[in-house]
Structure formats: C-alpha cells, structure tokens
Design a protein around this motif. Structure first.
Motif, short mmCIF file in Angstrom:
data_model
loop_
_atom_site.label_atom_id
_atom_site.label_comp_id
_atom_site.label_asym_id
_atom_site.label_seq_id
_atom_site.Cartn_x
_atom_site.Cartn_y
_atom_site.Cartn_z
N GLN A 1 4.59 -14.06 -4.97
CA GLN A 1 5.15 -13.38 -6.53
C GLN A 1 4.77 -12.00 -6.22
N LEU A 2 5.56 -11.34 -6.99
CA LEU A 2 5.27 -9.95 -7.11
C LEU A 2 4.01 -9.47 -7.58
N GLY A 3 3.19 -8.54 -7.03
CA GLY A 3 1.93 -8.10 -7.60
C GLY A 3 0.60 -9.21 -6.93
N GLU A 4 1.25 -10.17 -6.13
CA GLU A 4 0.23 -10.91 -5.61
C GLU A 4 -0.45 -10.22 -4.39
N ARG A 5 -1.67 -10.74 -4.37
CA ARG A 5 -2.41 -10.26 -3.13
C ARG A 5 -1.98 -10.59 -1.94
N VAL A 6 -1.88 -9.88 -0.58
CA VAL A 6 -1.31 -10.47 0.67
C VAL A 6 -2.12 -10.24 1.69
N ASP A 7 -2.26 -10.75 2.83
CA ASP A 7 -2.65 -10.06 4.11
C ASP A 7 -1.64 -9.77 4.83
N ILE A 8 -2.05 -8.36 5.53
CA ILE A 8 -0.95 -7.62 6.48
C ILE A 8 -1.38 -8.13 8.03
N TYR A 9 -0.50 -8.80 8.51
CA TYR A 9 -0.58 -8.67 10.10
C TYR A 9 0.35 -8.22 11.20
N GLY A 10 0.09 -7.61 11.98
CA GLY A 10 0.82 -7.01 13.08
C GLY A 10 1.38 -8.11 14.12
N ASP A 11 2.75 -7.93 14.71
CA ASP A 11 3.21 -8.81 15.42
C ASP A 11 2.70 -8.15 16.91
N LEU A 12 1.90 -8.50 17.70
CA LEU A 12 1.73 -7.82 18.98
C LEU A 12 2.48 -8.31 19.97
N GLU A 13 3.32 -9.15 19.76
CA GLU A 13 4.18 -9.49 21.05
C GLU A 13 5.86 -9.13 20.73
N GLY A 14 6.13 -8.92 19.69
CA GLY A 14 7.52 -8.60 19.24
C GLY A 14 8.38 -9.59 19.14
N LEU B 1 -9.10 19.76 6.23
CA LEU B 1 -10.10 18.65 5.50
C LEU B 1 -9.92 17.43 5.86
N VAL B 2 -11.17 17.03 6.32
CA VAL B 2 -11.52 15.67 6.88
C VAL B 2 -11.89 14.70 5.91
N LEU B 3 -11.38 13.49 6.03
CA LEU B 3 -11.61 12.39 5.13
C LEU B 3 -12.18 11.23 6.06
N GLY B 4 -13.11 10.66 5.52
CA GLY B 4 -13.91 9.64 6.05
C GLY B 4 -13.48 8.19 5.50
N PRO B 5 -13.95 6.94 6.22
CA PRO B 5 -13.80 5.81 5.58
C PRO B 5 -14.31 5.53 4.67
N TRP B 6 -14.00 4.30 4.10
CA TRP B 6 -14.85 3.68 2.74
C TRP B 6 -16.13 3.02 3.11
N PRO B 7 -17.22 3.53 2.73
CA PRO B 7 -18.51 3.04 3.10
C PRO B 7 -18.62 1.56 2.30
N ALA B 8 -19.18 0.70 3.20
CA ALA B 8 -19.60 -0.69 2.47
C ALA B 8 -18.73 -1.34 1.80
N VAL B 9 -17.26 -1.49 2.16
CA VAL B 9 -16.44 -2.06 1.32
C VAL B 9 -15.60 -3.03 2.05
N SER B 10 -15.54 -4.41 1.49
CA SER B 10 -14.77 -5.41 2.15
C SER B 10 -13.95 -6.01 1.15
N LEU B 11 -13.08 -6.87 1.58
CA LEU B 11 -12.07 -7.51 0.70
C LEU B 11 -11.99 -9.15 1.53
N LYS B 12 -12.01 -10.12 0.60
CA LYS B 12 -11.78 -11.14 1.23
C LYS B 12 -10.45 -11.56 1.28
N LYS B 13 -9.88 -12.18 2.37
CA LYS B 13 -8.53 -12.10 2.67
C LYS B 13 -7.83 -13.00 1.64
N ALA B 14 -6.55 -12.83 1.41
CA ALA B 14 -6.02 -13.49 0.35
C ALA B 14 -5.09 -14.80 0.65
#
Length: 422
Positions: free
Chosen positions: A110-123, A64-77
């Motif tokens: 706060q719990l339930g608050e929207r946050v942005d997730i960033y990956g550390d590229l340098e470690g 079963l193949v599942l594609g991406p969300w079409p035309a969806v975007s969120l403002k950064k928190a």
C-alpha cells in the motif's frame, strides 16, 4: 572485484562498503546557512524517533562533512522491494529509490507502507517480479512506498520519480542532498574530488583548462575558488556533455567558464590563433590544466557489482597518455598540470606518472598540496620521494605519512601535480 589480486581482500572489502561520511561542497559565491541542514536533520530525527543528530562540521570553508546517525536502528518491515545494484549503492550513500531502479515489488503493498530495500547482487531479478526474490540480495535500507506496481510496471512507459522514500539506509547515513538548499548553494561531491580542486588552487585572472570536464563539478569549483574571476575553458567530447557543463555553471552562478564540445586528445594545434577562438589551442596557452580523464572508475564506493575486465582496465592508459601529451603541450612554461583519477589501479595512477616523467623531460613532479591523502604505492615506478608527492585515497596503510581517517574513508582516488620547465 575479480580484477583485484587475491591478496587485496582488504581493498575488496573496503570497496564494497559505503563511506561513513557525506561531503558537500559549499558554493562560496552564494550565501549558505548551516541551520537549514540542522533543521532538516531535526525533522528527520523525529521520523527516526531519536534526539541525537549526526555530527556535521566544516573541514574547510567550502567543504561540509556530515556523519552517520548515532545509535539509530529500525526493525525490518517484512515486505521487500528489490532494486538493481546501482540503485542499491545509491541508497547506501543516502539516496531515495527512484522508479527506474525498482525491479520487484509485492502485489499487496500500500502507498505509504514501510518496506525494506534490497539490492540484487546477481542482476538476475526480472523487472516486475511479484514474489520474493530468492537470488543473492543485500539489505540496503528501509523506507516508505511512494509508488505502486501499476505506476512502476503496468503503464508501458518508463516510470520516473521517487518510488521509495528512504528513511534510513543500512549505512546509517542521513538521507539528504543539495535539494534542501536553494539551487547552487551546495553540491554533493566526494571528498577527494574536492581536494583535487584545492590542489589546482585556481586564482583570479588565471587561464585554466579543464580537459574532461563533464558534468562540471570540478569546473565550477575552480570558478568559485577564483571568485569567478579566472578564465576557464571546459572541454568534453559531446554536445550533450558540454550542455551539462553549462547547466552546472548556471546552477552554481558561475560566469567565467566557456564550455566546448571537443575531443581533448586533439586540443593543441600550432595553427590556432588563440584561446578566444575556441579549441584547438596554441601551445603554451594555459596557466593551469586539469586532466581528470577517463578511467576504470574502480575507486567508486560502494561497488556491489563490477563487471569490468582486466582488458578493459588496460585500455584506459592509452587514452590517458594521449590526453596527457596534449595537456603538456597547452600548458605554459611554469604552469601547473594536475592529473587525477577515481580509480585504484597502479597502471592508471603511479604508472601514468612514471611514464610522464620519462616521456616529458620538461615536466617536474611537485607536491600535490594540500597533501591529505596517502602516498603512492611502492614498487610501481616511483621512488619514495616521488611517492610522497602524490596523493592516493584508499584504505592502505602508509609508512611514509599518517593519514587522517576522514581521508581514508571516502572513495578511491589519485592526484598528482606537475610543473613545466620548458
């Protein structure tokens, strides 16, 4: 990506990006209802404030193949959670953030608050960071905070559980996994790994060896393809890995697999009395052998950080050759041997095939059907006919055959098939 040549910029870019599709292997031994997935996506669409659902379809009855969300975007928190590179890569594939991957979190969240997730590229981010991280980082998604700093950093114990409930990765892939179904009905699996099972084409009553089987994803696929009526032996080196194979079989409802903790570089012995006594096995014991052996793993996507060295890559061919030699011994005359890797290096792929054909005159390269991936690389030890018989999954253009885009946008992978004549 320092191990790639300077002219491999296309490959480097491809490897750092997440695939645009998610694939599930559907367990044909169990009942599967696609409406479960549809209803889950409808619920997610409300959270994302959209009425358009991702496309999903069956490539085959077990895929079963599942594609991406079409035309969806969120403002950064505006508030950043820093995660390690492996966690960031998982988020881009549609995963939640689990507590061990969190490196930094502001103090005023706060719990339930929207946050942005960033990956550390340098470690370089130190665990427990309270302030904004100023090192190289990559935005990978947005979600809702499920754990506070006290839960993550202040208890003196390794935290567990979901720390951030991802609602939309930067890749736009749906956040969905097999847990929306009853255990064993579906399994998240990369498309080329599923294709590898198709190439093996397990049948009832066949005797099959999976030489490096943990965690058991391909093993259970073979069992399901045979309607749980083959005799499948699964090996891996440690008791923990063998236990993982057994656990996978239990979850998938598979009973025709026997797993052993055993070093497959020693799996053949003239003194063995038969496969029922366990490894090592007599020569010419198996109708089919799968060698999905240790490799450099350079086909995995997305690779945000990779510290592997050329010396490390070169070391894999030695164990691959040892395993291959044992595979040839235990394979029956007329049997099929499938060799696969999840890497992109020619040394571990075309190079192993060329070496095997020279080393073992009893082997004949056969088309790794169904052929859906690209051809082998040119000028790497295989002629054009041989190149057309193997499958290489990646972004490369193929002058010998056209490849459907779906098979060019999964992970880097390689499959070759052989038969034994004497």
């Amino acid at each position: 990506m320092e191990v790639l040549e300077d002219n491999d910029n296309n490959m480097k870019a491809w490897l750092t990006q997440a695939p645009k599709l998610t694939t599930f292997r559907v367990n044909k031994l169990k009942r599967f209802e696609v409406d479960v997935l549809k209803n889950f996506l409808i619920a997610q669409s409300k959270e994302l404030d959209t009425t358009e659902l991702p496309e999903f379809y069956f490539l085959r009855p077990d895929c079963l193949v599942l594609g991406p969300w079409p035309a969806v975007s969120l403002k950064k928190a505006g508030k950043e959670v820093i995660v390690d590179a492996l966690c960031a890569a998982a988020v881009l594939r549609g995963a939640h953030v689990f507590a061990p991957g969190v490196m930094g979190l502001p103090v005023n969240c706060q719990l339930g608050e929207r946050v942005d997730i960033y990956g550390d590229l340098e470690g370089h981010c130190k665990r427990g960071l309270k302030v904004e991280y100023t090192g190289r980082k990559l935005y990978v998604g947005t979600g809702y905070l499920k754990m506070l700093r006290a839960d993550l950093f202040d208890n003196g114990i390794q935290p567990s559980g979901i720390a951030v409930h991802t609602i939309l990765p930067a890749s736009k892939l749906p956040v969905v996994n097999e847990t929306i179904y009853s255990k064993g009905e579906v399994l998240l699996q990369n498309l080329p790994s599923i294709v590898c099972g198709w190439v093996m084409d397990a049948k009832p009553n066949e005797c099959i060896l999976d030489m490096c089987a943990a965690p058991g994803n391909k093993t259970t696929h073979l069992a399901e393809m045979s309607n749980d009526q083959a005799t499948i032996i699964a090996l891996d080196k440690t008791p923990q890995k063998a236990a993982k194979i057994r656990e996978s079989c239990d979850i998938q409802g598979v009973t025709c697999v026997t797993a052993y903790a055993f070093d497959s570089t020693k799996c053949c012995s003239e003194d063995s009395i038969g496969i029922n006594s366990g490894p090592p096995f007599p020569p010419n014991s198996f109708d089919k052998v799968l060698l999905d052996g240790p490799c450099s793993g350079l086909g995995q996507r997305p690779q945000l950080v990779n510290k592997i060295t050329p010396k490390m890559i070169s070391s894999y061919k030695f164990v691959q050759r040892k395993l291959f030699a044992e595979a040839v011994k235990v394979l029956k005359v007329g049997g099929k041997l499938v060799y696969s890797t999840c890497t992109i290096t020619d040394e571990e792929n075309e190079g192993i095939v060329a070496w095997a054909l020279e080393k073992f005159p009893c082997l004949t390269l056969i088309p790794a059907e169904p052929i859906v991936g690209g051809t082998g690389l040119p000028n790497k030890g295989l002629n054009d006919t041989q190149r057309s018989m193997v499958q290489r999954f990646g972004p490369e253009d193929n002058e010998l055959r056209k490849v459907d885009p779906i098979y060019r946008d999964s992970i880097g992978f390689f499959i070759a098939a052989f038969t034994k004549s004497s």
